[in-house]
Motif scaffolding. Structure first.
Motif, PDB file in Angstrom:
ATOM      1  N   ASP A  46       0.844  -1.192   0.000  1.00  0.00           N
ATOM      2  CA  ASP A  46       0.000   0.000   0.000  1.00  0.00           C
ATOM      3  C   ASP A  46       0.881   1.245   0.000  1.00  0.00           C
ATOM      4  N   THR A  76      -4.121  -2.046  -9.199  1.00  0.00           N
ATOM      5  CA  THR A  76      -4.590  -1.759  -7.844  1.00  0.00           C
ATOM      6  C   THR A  76      -5.767  -2.657  -7.509  1.00  0.00           C
ATOM      7  N   ARG A  82      -7.916   0.491   2.215  1.00  0.00           N
ATOM      8  CA  ARG A  82      -6.578   0.569   1.627  1.00  0.00           C
ATOM      9  C   ARG A  82      -6.598   0.241   0.143  1.00  0.00           C
ATOM     10  N   VAL A  84      -4.142  -1.374  -2.586  1.00  0.00           N
ATOM     11  CA  VAL A  84      -2.933  -2.193  -2.652  1.00  0.00           C
ATOM     12  C   VAL A  84      -2.455  -2.205  -4.101  1.00  0.00           C
TER      13      VAL A  84
END
Length: 114
Positions: A46, A76, A82, A84
Motif C-alpha cells: 500500500d 490496484t 486501503r 494495494v
C-alpha cells in the motif's frame, strides 16, 4: 530503418513497439518510480509501505503511483479502505532487476558477462 521484405504493417508495428518501450524506459528513469517498482517487485504494497521504501513524501509517492497506473505498469485492488498496488507483470520486475544489476556492475567495477 528499412527491413528487407517487411510489409508496411510490420514496420508500423515495430515503430509502435519501440515507442512503447521508450515510454516504459522513460517511466523507469525516475529515482522514486524506480524505487517503487523495485519494492513492488517484492510483492504487493500500500501507499504507506511504499512511502517507507522511498525518500519521497506520501503525496509524491501517490502521484508517481498514479502515473504508473495510468501507464498500465501497476495494478490496484481495494482491501477495505486501503489501496494495494502490484506490478502488472514479471517482465517489469526483471527489467528493474537488470537495470539495478547494471548499476551494481558499474559501481563495483565488475567485469561484464552474459
Amino acid at each position: 530503418m528499412h527491413l528487407s521484405g517487411a510489409h508496411p504493417s510490420q514496420q508500423t508495428d515495430e515503430g509502435e513497439r519501440l515507442a512503447v518501450a521508450v515510454e516504459v524506459l522513460g517511466l523507469l528513469a525516475d529515482r522514486t518510480r524506480l524505487a517503487l517498482l523495485r519494492r513492488l517487485g517484492e510483492g504487493e504494497a500500500d501507499v504507506t509501505t511504499l512511502t517507507g521504501a522511498t525518500d519521497a513524501t506520501r503525496t509524491s509517492v501517490s502521484q508517481h503511483l498514479a502515473r504508473l497506473r495510468l501507464a498500465g505498469l501497476v495494478t490496484t485492488r481495494k482491501e477495505g479502505r486501503r489501496v494495494v498496488y502490484a506490478l502488472r507483470h514479471g517482465h517489469l520486475r526483471r527489467l528493474v532487476d537488470e537495470a539495478l544489476s547494471i548499476a551494481d556492475h558499474q559501481i563495483g567495477h565488475l567485469p561484464p558477462h552474459d
